[in-house]
Design a protein around this motif. Structure first.
Motif, PDB file in Angstrom:
ATOM      1  N   PRO A   1       0.881  -1.171   0.000  1.00 13.20           N
ATOM      2  CA  PRO A   1       0.000   0.000   0.000  1.00 13.20           C
ATOM      3  C   PRO A   1       0.915   1.216   0.000  1.00 13.20           C
ATOM      4  CG  PRO A   1      -0.150  -1.251   2.082  1.00 13.20           C
ATOM      5  CD  PRO A   1       1.018  -1.775   1.332  1.00 13.20           C
TER       6      PRO A   1
ATOM      7  N   ILE B   1      -1.365  -0.379  -4.135  1.00 12.76           N
ATOM      8  CA  ILE B   1      -2.636   0.332  -4.050  1.00 12.76           C
ATOM      9  C   ILE B   1      -2.329   1.727  -3.528  1.00 12.76           C
ATOM     10  CG2 ILE B   1      -3.248  -0.649  -1.768  1.00 12.76           C
ATOM     11  CD1 ILE B   1      -6.223  -0.535  -2.863  1.00 12.76           C
ATOM     12  N   ILE B   2      -2.869   2.708  -4.228  1.00 11.90           N
ATOM     13  CA  ILE B   2      -2.490   4.108  -3.997  1.00 11.90           C
ATOM     14  C   ILE B   2      -3.746   4.917  -3.699  1.00 11.90           C
ATOM     15  CG2 ILE B   2      -1.402   6.128  -5.055  1.00 11.90           C
ATOM     16  CD1 ILE B   2       0.273   4.300  -6.737  1.00 11.90           C
ATOM     17  N   PRO B   3      -3.713   5.729  -2.637  1.00  9.43           N
ATOM     18  CA  PRO B   3      -4.930   6.460  -2.281  1.00  9.43           C
ATOM     19  C   PRO B   3      -5.250   7.575  -3.278  1.00  9.43           C
ATOM     20  CG  PRO B   3      -3.128   7.112  -0.827  1.00  9.43           C
ATOM     21  CD  PRO B   3      -2.614   5.983  -1.681  1.00  9.43           C
TER      22      PRO B   3
ATOM     23  N   GLN C   1      -7.130   3.826  -5.648  1.00  8.05           N
ATOM     24  CA  GLN C   1      -8.341   3.759  -4.833  1.00  8.05           C
ATOM     25  C   GLN C   1      -9.388   4.765  -5.253  1.00  8.05           C
ATOM     26  OE1 GLN C   1      -5.921   3.610  -1.022  1.00  8.05           O
ATOM     27  NE2 GLN C   1      -7.863   2.806  -0.298  1.00  8.05           N
TER      28      GLN C   1
ATOM     29  N   SER D   1      -9.014   9.092   1.350  1.00 10.10           N
ATOM     30  CA  SER D   1      -8.310   8.693   2.565  1.00 10.10           C
ATOM     31  C   SER D   1      -9.025   9.320   3.748  1.00 10.10           C
ATOM     32  CB  SER D   1      -6.862   9.195   2.534  1.00 10.10           C
ATOM     33  OG  SER D   1      -6.011   8.182   2.100  1.00 10.10           O
TER      34      SER D   1
ATOM     35  N   GLN E   1      -0.809  12.807   5.657  1.00  9.68           N
ATOM     36  CA  GLN E   1      -0.180  11.546   6.025  1.00  9.68           C
ATOM     37  C   GLN E   1       1.014  11.782   6.952  1.00  9.68           C
ATOM     38  OE1 GLN E   1      -0.876   8.359   5.404  1.00  9.68           O
ATOM     39  NE2 GLN E   1      -2.635   8.596   4.079  1.00  9.68           N
TER      40      GLN E   1
ATOM     41  N   MET F   1      -6.822   1.288   6.105  1.00  7.59           N
ATOM     42  CA  MET F   1      -5.645   0.512   5.677  1.00  7.59           C
ATOM     43  C   MET F   1      -6.021  -0.955   5.458  1.00  7.59           C
ATOM     44  SD  MET F   1      -2.965   2.199   5.153  1.00  7.59           S
ATOM     45  CE  MET F   1      -2.137   0.654   4.813  1.00  7.59           C
TER      46      MET F   1
ATOM     47  N   ALA G   1      -7.802  -1.299   2.240  1.00 12.07           N
ATOM     48  CA  ALA G   1      -6.862  -1.147   1.116  1.00 12.07           C
ATOM     49  C   ALA G   1      -6.060  -2.440   0.933  1.00 12.07           C
ATOM     50  CB  ALA G   1      -5.935   0.047   1.356  1.00 12.07           C
TER      51      ALA G   1
ATOM     52  N   TYR H   1      10.693   0.712  15.631  1.00  9.41           N
ATOM     53  CA  TYR H   1       9.616   1.337  14.858  1.00  9.41           C
ATOM     54  C   TYR H   1       8.278   0.579  14.918  1.00  9.41           C
ATOM     55  CZ  TYR H   1       7.022   4.189  11.691  1.00  9.41           C
ATOM     56  OH  TYR H   1       6.044   5.014  11.184  1.00  9.41           O
TER      57      TYR H   1
HETATM   58  N1  LIG Z   1      -3.355   2.707  -0.404  1.00  9.39           N
HETATM   59  C1  LIG Z   1      -3.088   3.379   0.710  1.00  9.39           C
HETATM   60  N2  LIG Z   1      -1.906   3.245   1.328  1.00  9.39           N
HETATM   61  C2  LIG Z   1      -1.679   3.938   2.452  1.00  9.39           C
HETATM   62  C3  LIG Z   1      -2.652   4.806   3.003  1.00  9.39           C
HETATM   63  N3  LIG Z   1      -2.120   5.346   4.119  1.00  9.39           N
HETATM   64  C4  LIG Z   1      -0.887   4.837   4.264  1.00  9.39           C
HETATM   65  N4  LIG Z   1      -0.596   3.986   3.271  1.00  9.39           N
HETATM   66  C5  LIG Z   1       0.600   3.149   3.075  1.00  9.39           C
HETATM   67  O1  LIG Z   1       0.447   2.059   3.985  1.00  9.39           O
HETATM   68  C6  LIG Z   1       1.668   1.725   4.635  1.00  9.39           C
HETATM   69  C7  LIG Z   1       1.566   1.929   6.135  1.00  9.39           C
HETATM   70  O2  LIG Z   1       1.168   3.240   6.409  1.00  9.39           O
HETATM   71  P1  LIG Z   1       2.064   4.247   7.263  1.00  9.39           P
HETATM   72  O3  LIG Z   1       1.354   5.553   7.251  1.00  9.39           O
HETATM   73  O4  LIG Z   1       3.484   4.220   6.824  1.00  9.39           O
HETATM   74  O5  LIG Z   1       1.966   3.567   8.695  1.00  9.39           O
HETATM   75  P2  LIG Z   1       2.957   3.778   9.929  1.00  9.39           P
HETATM   76  O6  LIG Z   1       4.362   3.622   9.445  1.00  9.39           O
HETATM   77  O7  LIG Z   1       2.512   2.719  10.865  1.00  9.39           O
HETATM   78  O8  LIG Z   1       2.668   5.151  10.414  1.00  9.39           O
HETATM   79  C8  LIG Z   1       2.714   2.591   3.971  1.00  9.39           C
HETATM   80  O9  LIG Z   1       3.250   1.817   2.918  1.00  9.39           O
HETATM   81  C9  LIG Z   1       1.931   3.778   3.434  1.00  9.39           C
HETATM   82  O10 LIG Z   1       2.549   4.347   2.279  1.00  9.39           O
HETATM   83  C10 LIG Z   1      -3.914   4.943   2.313  1.00  9.39           C
HETATM   84  O11 LIG Z   1      -4.807   5.688   2.699  1.00  9.39           O
HETATM   85  N5  LIG Z   1      -4.090   4.195   1.186  1.00  9.39           N
END
Ligand SMILES: Nc1nc2c(ncn2[C@@H]2O[C@H](COP(=O)(O)OP(=O)(O)O)[C@@H](O)[C@H]2O)c(=O)[nH]1
Ligand SMILES: Nc1nc2c(ncn2[C@@H]2O[C@H](COP(=O)(O)OP(=O)(O)O)[C@@H](O)[C@H]2O)c(=O)[nH]1
Ligand SMILES: [Mn+2]
Ligand SMILES: [Mn+2]
Lengths: 307, 307
Positions: free
Chosen positions: B36, B63-65, B101, B105, B110, B128, B131, B194
């Motif tokens: 994602p 998958i891209i928002p 998508q 979102s 983000q 998430m 997605a 992390y």
């Molecule tokens: N398709 C999609 N991907 C998302 C969305 N939000 C985050 N991601 C992706 O999902 C993964 C996890 O999200 P992230 O924000 O990095 O989570 P964190 O590292 O736990 O804060 C990453 O690869 C993001 O690029 C979304 O709304 N849609």
């Protein structure tokens, strides 16, 4: 680009281009018909061919158990597929996928008496759930608009089955599944109820569930475990409007149309007790948890084979 | 056959021919890498290209928002894909699927502070989960042996990531996700924990869950809600054996290898509270209900981008 082959296709899909509408033919919506198939009935295939939804918009997916019966069914199915897929282009299905299972069927025989024994239900329904999931997860593509679950022993439906169900524009919608038989009392053709998994929940069933162990499941249609749910089969009215809708809490998989986005959100067939429900009934509950409602058409009939 | 085109292929798959073994390269096992992707980091792509698993056995799915950020990420990703997929055949990925998508979102931005606010977690993790499910359900095919979940901000892994994780022959196995940063106290490069979603459950967390409303979820890493779970990030030992395994009850999705059959059985990412767990953590629980255990490698590290 230092060779002669074109680079392999990178496929882009805009999910917003995928519609599921009341008029799926006009909108060229693709339908994936999924059938877990333990036995092959020619009547099933003939009925499938009688559907008048454009075949070029239909993909077929089958999953067949690893039993002797399964091998026979496989051979019969293949022969029919070869015949249909040799027709001129417009009369063929868009694609056909057949998965042959690697797990043994939990039951040795598929005869009705054995299948329906309450003691066999949990293991059988769990295996069915996994088979449905395997089929679904490996055949649904980014361009699938609708998924029609159609059991291999559904031998009679209106030819407009897909359009009729889709016209209600519901996330999940079930036809009412009956069975034709020869009534010895009247000595004439008759029909009787078959799929009991389409139902509206009851306080009794909820109380039963609340008292059960976490792995126990509620089953419909067993005298030992009366649930007092309202079954869709009993809602059929003589001469009733085939367009009449009822909201359901549990569904069966005999003839069930699902918007692909419901599955995409994650709604699948639990092979474990999910709110004490399993397989298609658990699917309806899971979809509900994801925000999708199930519906049924009590006066819209399809017919199950009579063994 | 009364026209000139050959009939469309009918595809038969024997599920027993599909293996997931300790030596996936020797057995030519296909891997579907699913990401994602809300932001594109060149370092993610470069690391992906540094993996030495044969690319011809790897399919990619993204998958891209539907956000402005998503559009930017999309353009950057496409440019890199075009470049790689123009390489000679053996150096290209087997296939690439990009889903865009159609849903907004749930969060406008983000950025990390916003993402990690506890009040935003449920709606964000549910989005998430959906997605991930959409991506999984539409890209997994009958020939997929393994699914590698790899977040778009994982920018450093061993080049043998896939082989290393597969060599443990576990249904579900997670690497330990850390983050490199410049430590101002020592004025030198350092790393810190992390991904907190890889954990072993605790009695406290179970009690918290038991007292919650049915739609409430437990979250990891929030002082307001101490769970006293054993987090895999804290199990890392200096100079510890990278092959050391621990059984986990919850997993994260940053770098997670899953046998495709686990997903095929129906294990997905719940977008609703499932045993008070959601998304990847709920996935581990659902897989467990289906009979599959999750594992983690506390001393096998991958690194998350530092925003
Ligand atoms: N398709 C999609 N991907 C998302 C969305 N939000 C985050 N991601 C992706 O999902 C993964 C996890 O999200 P992230 O924000 O990095 O989570 P964190 O590292 O736990 O804060 C990453 O690869 C993001 O690029 C979304 O709304 N849609
Ligand atoms: N793949 C697969 N299909 C099965 C298996 N058992 C039954 N089926 C099929 O699944 C559907 C429902 O099963 P069936 O036995 O008819 O259920 P019933 O009508 O409720 O008794 C039918 O299409 C069967 O052919 C199995 O073990 N594997
Ligand atoms: Mn049947
Ligand atoms: Mn991240």
């Amino acid at each position: 680009n230092n060779n002669n082959n074109p680079p392999p296709e990178v496929v882009h899909y805009y999910m917003s281009n995928l519609t599921t509408s009341r008029d799926p033919i006009a909108n060229q919506e693709t339908v994936l018909i999924l059938t877990p198939l333990a036995r092959f009935y020619q009547e099933y295939w003939d009925n499938l061919l009688s559907l008048n939804y454009p075949r070029s918009l239909i993909s077929l997916g089958f999953i067949i158990p690893k039993t002797k019966e399964g091998s026979q069914a496989y051979a019969l199915l293949q022969a029919q597929i070869t015949k249909t897929q040799s027709l001129p282009k417009g009369k063929r299905f868009a694609s056909v996928t057949i998965l042959r299972q690697d797990t043994e069927s939990p039951l040795q025989t598929q005869n009705e008496a054995e299948r329906h024994k309450i003691s066999n239900q949990k293991v059988r329904r769990a295996a069915m759930a996994k088979a449905r999931n395997s089929l679904l997860f490996t055949t649904m593509g980014p361009t699938t608009s609708w998924v029609l679950w159609l059991d291999a022993d559904i031998i009679e439906t209106p030819p407009t089955l897909i359009q009729d169900l889709a016209s209600h524009d519901k996330p999940i919608i079930a036809a009412n599944c009956f069975q034709r038989f020869h009534n010895p009392e009247t000595n004439s053709p008759d029909s009787r109820v078959y799929d009991l998994n389409n139902w509206v929940d009851s306080p009794t069933a909820k109380e039963l569930g609340a008292k059960m162990g976490k792995d126990d499941i509620l089953l419909e249609g067993y005298g030992e475990m009366p649930t007092y749910r309202s079954l869709m089969v009993w809602m059929k009215e003589d001469g009733g409007d085939p367009g009449k809708e009822v909201e359901l809490d549990g569904v069966g998989g005999t003839a069930l149309l699902v918007k692909a986005e419901v599955h995409r959100d994650g709604a699948m067939f639990p092979a474990f007790a999910f709110y004490h429900l399993i397989e298609t009934e658990g699917f309806a509950k899971m979809a509900r948890r994801l925000g999708w409602k199930s519906w049924g058409l009590p006066n819209y009939l399809v017919y199950h084979y009579n063994e």
